[in-house]
Write a protein that holds these residues in place. Structure first.
Motif, PDB file in Angstrom:
ATOM      1  N   LEU A  19      -4.157   9.953 -34.836  1.00 59.14           N
ATOM      2  CA  LEU A  19      -2.787   9.525 -35.148  1.00 59.14           C
ATOM      3  C   LEU A  19      -2.054   9.025 -33.894  1.00 59.14           C
ATOM      4  N   ILE A  20      -1.641   7.917 -33.964  1.00 56.50           N
ATOM      5  CA  ILE A  20      -0.935   7.178 -32.753  1.00 56.50           C
ATOM      6  C   ILE A  20       0.631   7.590 -32.754  1.00 56.50           C
ATOM      7  N   HIS A  21       1.223   7.899 -31.736  1.00 54.76           N
ATOM      8  CA  HIS A  21       2.797   8.007 -31.743  1.00 54.76           C
ATOM      9  C   HIS A  21       3.239   6.714 -31.086  1.00 54.76           C
ATOM     10  N   ALA A  22       3.951   5.945 -31.963  1.00 50.33           N
ATOM     11  CA  ALA A  22       4.102   4.424 -31.813  1.00 50.33           C
ATOM     12  C   ALA A  22       5.367   4.324 -32.204  1.00 50.33           C
ATOM     13  N   SER A  33      -2.045   9.713 -23.870  1.00 53.07           N
ATOM     14  CA  SER A  33      -0.992  10.922 -24.324  1.00 53.07           C
ATOM     15  C   SER A  33      -0.302  10.368 -25.758  1.00 53.07           C
ATOM     16  N   SER A  34      -0.434   9.160 -26.152  1.00 49.10           N
ATOM     17  CA  SER A  34       0.152   8.726 -27.367  1.00 49.10           C
ATOM     18  C   SER A  34      -0.902   8.723 -28.645  1.00 49.10           C
ATOM     19  N   VAL A  35      -2.154   9.292 -28.178  1.00 45.75           N
ATOM     20  CA  VAL A  35      -3.164   9.322 -29.229  1.00 45.75           C
ATOM     21  C   VAL A  35      -3.414  10.845 -29.449  1.00 45.75           C
ATOM     22  N   ASP A  49       3.330  10.413 -40.282  1.00 50.31           N
ATOM     23  CA  ASP A  49       4.582  10.896 -40.702  1.00 50.31           C
ATOM     24  C   ASP A  49       5.222   9.655 -39.990  1.00 50.31           C
ATOM     25  N   ALA A  50       5.729   8.827 -40.935  1.00 54.76           N
ATOM     26  CA  ALA A  50       6.613   7.689 -40.351  1.00 54.76           C
ATOM     27  C   ALA A  50       7.906   8.008 -39.740  1.00 54.76           C
ATOM     28  N   GLY A  51       8.455   9.206 -40.048  1.00 52.80           N
ATOM     29  CA  GLY A  51       9.859   9.669 -39.458  1.00 52.80           C
ATOM     30  C   GLY A  51       9.645  10.084 -38.144  1.00 52.80           C
ATOM     31  N   ARG A  52       8.391  10.561 -37.852  1.00 49.76           N
ATOM     32  CA  ARG A  52       8.131  11.020 -36.262  1.00 49.76           C
ATOM     33  C   ARG A  52       7.273   9.866 -35.653  1.00 49.76           C
ATOM     34  N   TYR A  55       1.528   7.337 -36.759  1.00 52.23           N
ATOM     35  CA  TYR A  55       0.776   6.235 -37.676  1.00 52.23           C
ATOM     36  C   TYR A  55      -0.806   6.475 -37.678  1.00 52.23           C
ATOM     37  N   PRO A  56      -1.513   6.725 -38.757  1.00 56.61           N
ATOM     38  CA  PRO A  56      -2.841   6.933 -38.729  1.00 56.61           C
ATOM     39  C   PRO A  56      -3.661   5.428 -38.208  1.00 56.61           C
ATOM     40  N   ALA A  57      -4.739   5.514 -37.815  1.00 56.71           N
ATOM     41  CA  ALA A  57      -5.592   4.403 -37.038  1.00 56.71           C
ATOM     42  C   ALA A  57      -6.876   4.629 -37.035  1.00 56.71           C
ATOM     43  N   GLU A  58      -7.578   3.672 -36.781  1.00 60.56           N
ATOM     44  CA  GLU A  58      -9.039   3.507 -35.956  1.00 60.56           C
ATOM     45  C   GLU A  58      -8.908   3.169 -34.481  1.00 60.56           C
TER      46      GLU A  58
END
Length: 79
Positions: A19-22, A33-35, A49-52, A55-58
Motif C-alpha cells: 500500500l502506498i500513501h500517495a 516511509s510511504s510504503v 483507501d482512496a480517502g486516505r 493505493y495498492p501497488a506492486e
C-alpha cells in the motif's frame, strides 16, 4: 513510468505488493516511509483507501537513492 531493471539474482531487492500513501499517483519511486508492504496482492487491494490516499501497488526494492534514502520503485498500480 520508467523501466525498472529487475535483477533476478539480487538478494536484497524483491518484487512485493504494498500500500502506498500517495497524494498524487504520478511518481515512479517512493520513500520507504510511504510504503507499507503486504502479504499478497489480495491484502494490498483490501487495504486500499482512496480517502486516505492509500493505493495498492506492486513495487520493487528497497534500494538506496543517491541521497541515502531507502526507496521503492513502482512497477504498477493495482487499481
Amino acid at each position: 513510468m520508467p523501466n525498472v531493471i529487475i535483477d533476478p539474482d539480487s538478494r536484497s531487492l524483491h518484487q512485493r505488493f504494498a500500500l502506498i500513501h500517495a497524494p498524487r499517483r504520478t511518481r515512479a519511486r517512493f520513500p520507504e516511509s510511504s510504503v507499507t508492504l503486504t502479504a499478497d496482492e489480495a491484502a494490498a487491494r483490501a487495504g486500499a483507501d482512496a480517502g486516505r490516499n492509500l493505493y495498492p501497488a506492486e513495487v520493487y526494492g528497497p534500494s538506496r537513492s543517491s541521497e541515502g534514502q531507502r526507496i521503492y520503485y513502482l512497477l504498477r498500480w493495482l487499481t
